[in-house]
Write a protein that holds these residues in place. Sequence first.
Motif: not given
Length: 462
Positions: A105-107, A110-115, A316-318
Amino acid sequence: MLRKAVILGCSLVLAGCATGAVDVPRPAAIEAPAAYNSDLPPAGLNEVWWRAFSDPVLDELVARGLSANLDIEAASDRLRAAEALLRAERADRLPTVDGGAEVGVETGDGGSRSTASAGLFGSFNPDISGRLGAEIDLAAARYAEAEYFRSDQQRLIAAAIASRYVEYRRTGAQLDLLEESTDLQRQTLRIVTLRFEAGLSANLDVRRAAADLAQTQARLGLIELARAEAKHALAVLVGEAPGTLDIAPPTDNGSPIPDYGAGPPIGEPANLLRRRGDILAAEARLAAAAAQVGIEQSDLRPSLVVPGSILIGDGSMDGLFSDFVATLGAALDLPLFDGGRRRAEVEAARAELDASLAEYRQSFLLALGEAENALVAIDAYQKRADSLAEAIEQSETALDQSNALYREGLASLFDVLDAQRQLIASRQSLLDNRADLADAFIALHSSAATSIGTEAAEAEAP
């Protein structure tokens, strides 16, 4: 959008690169004598040598030792380890592939996102230097050495059990002989005492007879000690704790010591090179030393490794499957200058090879000497047996005559006691000679490695 990129990175310096077979000197063959210097004992139909003693108790003890001895068990375990290491060395010739994955997880502002990312990583060594092949040869030689060492342990354990059993039987016969000797001396003491009481002999004669009896009885403790030590040694050899082994009484074959009949053929001296586990192990160590020379020589040549990887994911997870990157490389290590270290290591390995060759030859000479000594011993003990039997017969006659003369007052007690000592000593010598002869046969078949562990000579690495 699916992006594909293939990155090929090669760092190759090929000028002056030369490969070839590893130059390993071949050892000179050992020239074995065509025959032994002494006559060989007659061969029989027994498949294994200890059965020529025709003693079921000994057969059982050897069978138990070969199946339960802890030295043999340890040798078998080390053989399994050597086999596994050989498989490991052979596996190095194949490509290696490892996988990996990372999730996090990156924070940030801009918020956080899953990697997420995943990939495969591998490499292949084409062994252009010959190092991997030499390492396989080294592991194969060590496997063979472990196999031959186990075979040699079987040879030594069988011989040790037979030898300790002969000692156990010897001490049992010594106890019986001691009882006969003390009975004989008690009779003499009784006669001397009666003559003293009748005023026909001096008290000095009584004391001399009593002293001889006491001296013979004093041997009881030492014989019992030797018998206990032989029994305890047998227990350890068959994998049991000392004091727990029950040994069945021997069958009555008319001899206090098991007589050797006719065992397997001994063969020629050259058979030692194919039968003796310690000689075969020395030969395997020689092969290992030769393989070590090959390993050191490989360091003088270039080495090549071909690494590669496949990565998927853009971080990124997506976008786990949106990016694909494959890399393939080739790295060549070319030895240029090391101050002479590599060549010095080759020279050291060659010196170890020469030393292994000398040890191999020495092991054969020692084995040949053991066999020759055993043959000479067998001949000597067999000839000595006839003389000792004659000595016993003459001593018995002399004792009977000295006793008769002593009763008539025509001989002194010293003559009687001296005749007794000679008879006791002759009986003891014949008993020891029988045991020594049995030990000589054991030593002969152990040194020639007949019918035990010979299968290792044809063993091949897995």
